[in-house]
Design an enzyme around this catalytic site. Sequence first.
Site, PDB file in Angstrom:
ATOM      1  N   LYS A 195       1.250  -1.040  -0.297  1.00 30.89           N
ATOM      2  CA  LYS A 195       0.195   0.168  -0.073  1.00 30.89           C
ATOM      3  C   LYS A 195       1.347   0.844  -0.092  1.00 30.89           C
ATOM      4  O   LYS A 195       1.362   1.457   0.939  1.00 30.89           O
ATOM      5  CB  LYS A 195      -0.657  -0.298   1.357  1.00 30.89           C
ATOM      6  CG  LYS A 195      -1.351   1.517   1.367  1.00 30.89           C
ATOM      7  CD  LYS A 195      -2.396   1.323   2.559  1.00 30.89           C
ATOM      8  CE  LYS A 195      -3.533   2.360   2.521  1.00 30.89           C
ATOM      9  NZ  LYS A 195      -4.177   2.321   3.872  1.00 30.89           N
ATOM     10  N   LYS A 252      -2.002  -1.280  -3.818  1.00 36.51           N
ATOM     11  CA  LYS A 252      -3.017  -0.309  -4.344  1.00 36.51           C
ATOM     12  C   LYS A 252      -1.988   1.031  -4.097  1.00 36.51           C
ATOM     13  O   LYS A 252      -0.784   0.829  -3.762  1.00 36.51           O
ATOM     14  CB  LYS A 252      -3.262  -0.497  -2.716  1.00 36.51           C
ATOM     15  CG  LYS A 252      -4.759   0.525  -2.445  1.00 36.51           C
ATOM     16  CD  LYS A 252      -5.153   0.765  -0.836  1.00 36.51           C
ATOM     17  CE  LYS A 252      -5.756   1.981  -0.694  1.00 36.51           C
ATOM     18  NZ  LYS A 252      -6.714   2.024   1.079  1.00 36.51           N
TER      19      LYS A 252
END
Length: 323
Positions: A195, A252
């Site tokens: 992330k 992400k």
Amino acid sequence: MADVARLTLRRTRLNPHLRELAREVRVSREQLVQPLFVVDELHRREAVTGIDDVYRETADSLLVQIEADLERGVTKFLLFGVPAEKQSAAFDFDFTASQLAAVKRRFGDALWLAADVCLCSHTAHGHCGVLNEAHDYVRNDATVAELARAAVSYSQAGADCVAPSDMMDGRVAAIRAALDDGGQERTAIMSYAAKFASAFYGPFRDAADSAPAADEPLPDRTSYQLDPGRPADALASARRDASEGADILIVKPGLPYLDILAKLRDAIPERPRAAYQVSGEQAAIDALAGQGLARRDAVQQESWTAMVRAGANAIITYAARRQ
Ligand code: PBG
């Protein structure tokens, strides 16, 4: 001279039948996960700014929306609970737990329900964990202890999966151990393994009430999320989460990080990967289509195809319900 056809590569592109037979990558509705927001003490649901067809739901509207989604064939969901009361320690996870329980009570195994596990919607400062006294550092282990409590609470409420999105060190191992100790060994962990500290999260932070406060010593999440210029750190983070027991690894954002997805597919083939097409990506697609500059379905489908081609088994996407 006649135009003697020397078609080599073009022949399989000439008609839709052949294109379908030749296609290597397909996206199916079964792969899509729909994010949901449910907001405490909200009286009427509100549109999320910049994204079509996504709402900050009330406890009641959440169930109505899920029912409509199920009718359309969307069966997998990721729930973000937004409590009204903001705290700084000893967090209360009951609001989100009770929403999870209500969804599972109503729909049971007709759906698969993942719960985001983080503290950013719980804190007034908007950071993903517990701050030190000077408010210039997110305390790692104190945060992990709270996250593990949240995970157990959500799992006991009926979540099929917990999805830690905080990026603290050691949280997957702590959550796995806490779940197993509590008899919740069937609950999966889908970790936000790669992330990045991205500028594409804007609409989400409005929706989840989780933007880091501008007057805080820590103005952003760069001291815990990944640097976009460090793919090797993303790989290390994903390997670490896999070794700690993450069942599914999230990359992400999605489209700007396809190289990371491809790397994980090659380096950690044994773990399924989910691409998270984040709020800012969705808002960009919706703005493009909204201005008549692209066909909405075509641009959406192309972006999903790119993620599956790069190695995504699953896609977390705000547009799942438009399929
Ligand atoms: C919170 C969290 C964020 C997202 C998912 N979980 C925001 C952030 O890290 O600031 C982003 C999702 C999106 O933009 O769609 N930890």
